[in-house]
Scaffold this motif. Structure first.
Motif, PDB file in Angstrom:
ATOM      1  N   ASN A  79     -23.664 -39.492  44.620  1.00 31.84           N
ATOM      2  CA  ASN A  79     -24.405 -40.452  43.803  1.00 31.84           C
ATOM      3  C   ASN A  79     -25.881 -40.544  44.197  1.00 31.84           C
ATOM      4  OD1 ASN A  79     -22.014 -41.131  42.381  1.00 31.84           O
ATOM      5  ND2 ASN A  79     -21.448 -42.566  43.998  1.00 31.84           N
ATOM      6  N   PRO A  80     -26.558 -39.390  44.336  1.00 31.56           N
ATOM      7  CA  PRO A  80     -27.970 -39.437  44.721  1.00 31.56           C
ATOM      8  C   PRO A  80     -28.829 -40.052  43.619  1.00 31.56           C
ATOM      9  CG  PRO A  80     -27.399 -37.229  44.038  1.00 31.56           C
ATOM     10  CD  PRO A  80     -26.126 -38.028  44.051  1.00 31.56           C
TER      11      PRO A  80
ATOM     12  N   ARG B   9     -21.567 -37.029  40.015  1.00 30.48           N
ATOM     13  CA  ARG B   9     -22.885 -37.138  40.648  1.00 30.48           C
ATOM     14  C   ARG B   9     -22.754 -36.776  42.125  1.00 30.48           C
ATOM     15  NH1 ARG B   9     -26.426 -38.651  37.009  1.00 30.48           N
ATOM     16  NH2 ARG B   9     -28.075 -39.000  38.534  1.00 30.48           N
ATOM     17  N   LEU B  10     -22.866 -35.481  42.384  1.00 33.55           N
ATOM     18  CA  LEU B  10     -22.637 -34.930  43.713  1.00 33.55           C
ATOM     19  C   LEU B  10     -23.466 -33.663  43.863  1.00 33.55           C
ATOM     20  CD1 LEU B  10     -20.930 -34.288  46.323  1.00 33.55           C
ATOM     21  CD2 LEU B  10     -19.237 -33.313  44.773  1.00 33.55           C
TER      22      LEU B  10
ATOM     23  N   ASP C  41     -31.770 -33.332  38.902  1.00 29.69           N
ATOM     24  CA  ASP C  41     -31.947 -33.007  37.475  1.00 29.69           C
ATOM     25  C   ASP C  41     -30.634 -32.531  36.859  1.00 29.69           C
ATOM     26  OD1 ASP C  41     -34.597 -33.654  37.021  1.00 29.69           O
ATOM     27  OD2 ASP C  41     -35.308 -31.578  36.888  1.00 29.69           O
ATOM     28  N   HIS C  42     -29.904 -31.673  37.587  1.00 32.00           N
ATOM     29  CA  HIS C  42     -28.621 -31.170  37.073  1.00 32.00           C
ATOM     30  C   HIS C  42     -27.661 -32.311  36.748  1.00 32.00           C
ATOM     31  CE1 HIS C  42     -28.884 -26.824  37.313  1.00 32.00           C
ATOM     32  NE2 HIS C  42     -29.409 -26.903  38.532  1.00 32.00           N
ATOM     33  N   LEU C  43     -27.660 -33.350  37.557  1.00 36.06           N
ATOM     34  CA  LEU C  43     -26.746 -34.477  37.351  1.00 36.06           C
ATOM     35  C   LEU C  43     -27.101 -35.260  36.097  1.00 36.06           C
ATOM     36  CD1 LEU C  43     -26.470 -35.758  41.024  1.00 36.06           C
ATOM     37  CD2 LEU C  43     -25.169 -33.951  39.884  1.00 36.06           C
TER      38      LEU C  43
ATOM     39  N   GLY D 296     -28.154 -42.539  48.432  1.00 35.61           N
ATOM     40  CA  GLY D 296     -26.830 -42.063  48.041  1.00 35.61           C
ATOM     41  C   GLY D 296     -25.859 -42.367  49.160  1.00 35.61           C
ATOM     42  N   GLN D 297     -24.754 -41.625  49.154  1.00 37.47           N
ATOM     43  CA  GLN D 297     -23.762 -41.772  50.210  1.00 37.47           C
ATOM     44  C   GLN D 297     -23.434 -40.392  50.769  1.00 37.47           C
ATOM     45  OE1 GLN D 297     -22.782 -43.226  46.933  1.00 37.47           O
ATOM     46  NE2 GLN D 297     -24.082 -44.900  47.627  1.00 37.47           N
TER      47      GLN D 297
END
Length: 169
Positions: free
Chosen positions: A76-77, A56-57, A137-139, A112-113
């Motif tokens: 991690n959004p 998740r990036l 969406d991709h994640l 996120g971070q």
């Protein structure tokens, strides 16, 4: 180093990505490579699964590869709030020669971070909101072809099969 962008219908593009638990030197190198790849391919965003990393990036720069003034790395959004609706004409580096109109939220709040592990919160509207939603969406394993009607997707599938046959891929 420029990375290969995976193209639809690559199966891994439909998988849900796992959270990043630690920012390692290897992950920082992958992030640098993602940024270079995004700019080289004239993109405004790139998600890790598009380059074969099921994490998740995302990297985004809505100013584009010419200006390069708004680069953000988001680990991690997560969209925690959204409002309004807007039609967005979109394309995707993983879906060559495919454009479509998608209904998106007009405004989003994303947490996120950053690359240093600091918590971030982005309140976005207009183009930035669209870019964030597209990459997140991709994640979750969702491509723009998953957001269109059956007929438009079937036409694109036929085009991809014809291209694959002609190139032997």
């Amino acid at each position: 180093m420029r990375l290969e962008i995976l193209k639809y219908p690559e199966a891994s593009l439909n998988e849900v990505c796992t959270r990043v638990e630690e920012v390692t030197p290897e992950l920082k190198e992958a992030i640098d490579n993602m940024i270079e790849t995004m700019y080289d391919d004239d993109g405004v965003g790139l998600a890790a699964p598009q380059v074969g990393l099921q994490k998740r990036l995302i990297v985004i720069d809505p100013s584009g590869p010419k200006e390069r003034t708004a680069l953000q790395v988001i680990i991690n959004p997560e969209i925690i709030a959204s409002e309004g609706k807007v039609d967005s004409e979109e394309s995707c580096l993983s879906c060559p020669s495919f454009r479509c109109v998608i209904k998106r939220s007009e405004k989003v709040t994303v947490t996120g971070q950053d690359i240093d592990g600091n918590d971030i919160k982005i309140e976005a509207d207009e183009f930035l909101a669209i870019v964030l939603q597209h990459e997140i969406d991709h994640l979750d394993g969702t491509l723009i072809v998953n957001r269109v009607g059956r007929l438009k997707r079937a036409m694109y599938d036929k085009k991809i099969k014809k291209w694959q046959k002609s190139t032997g891929k």
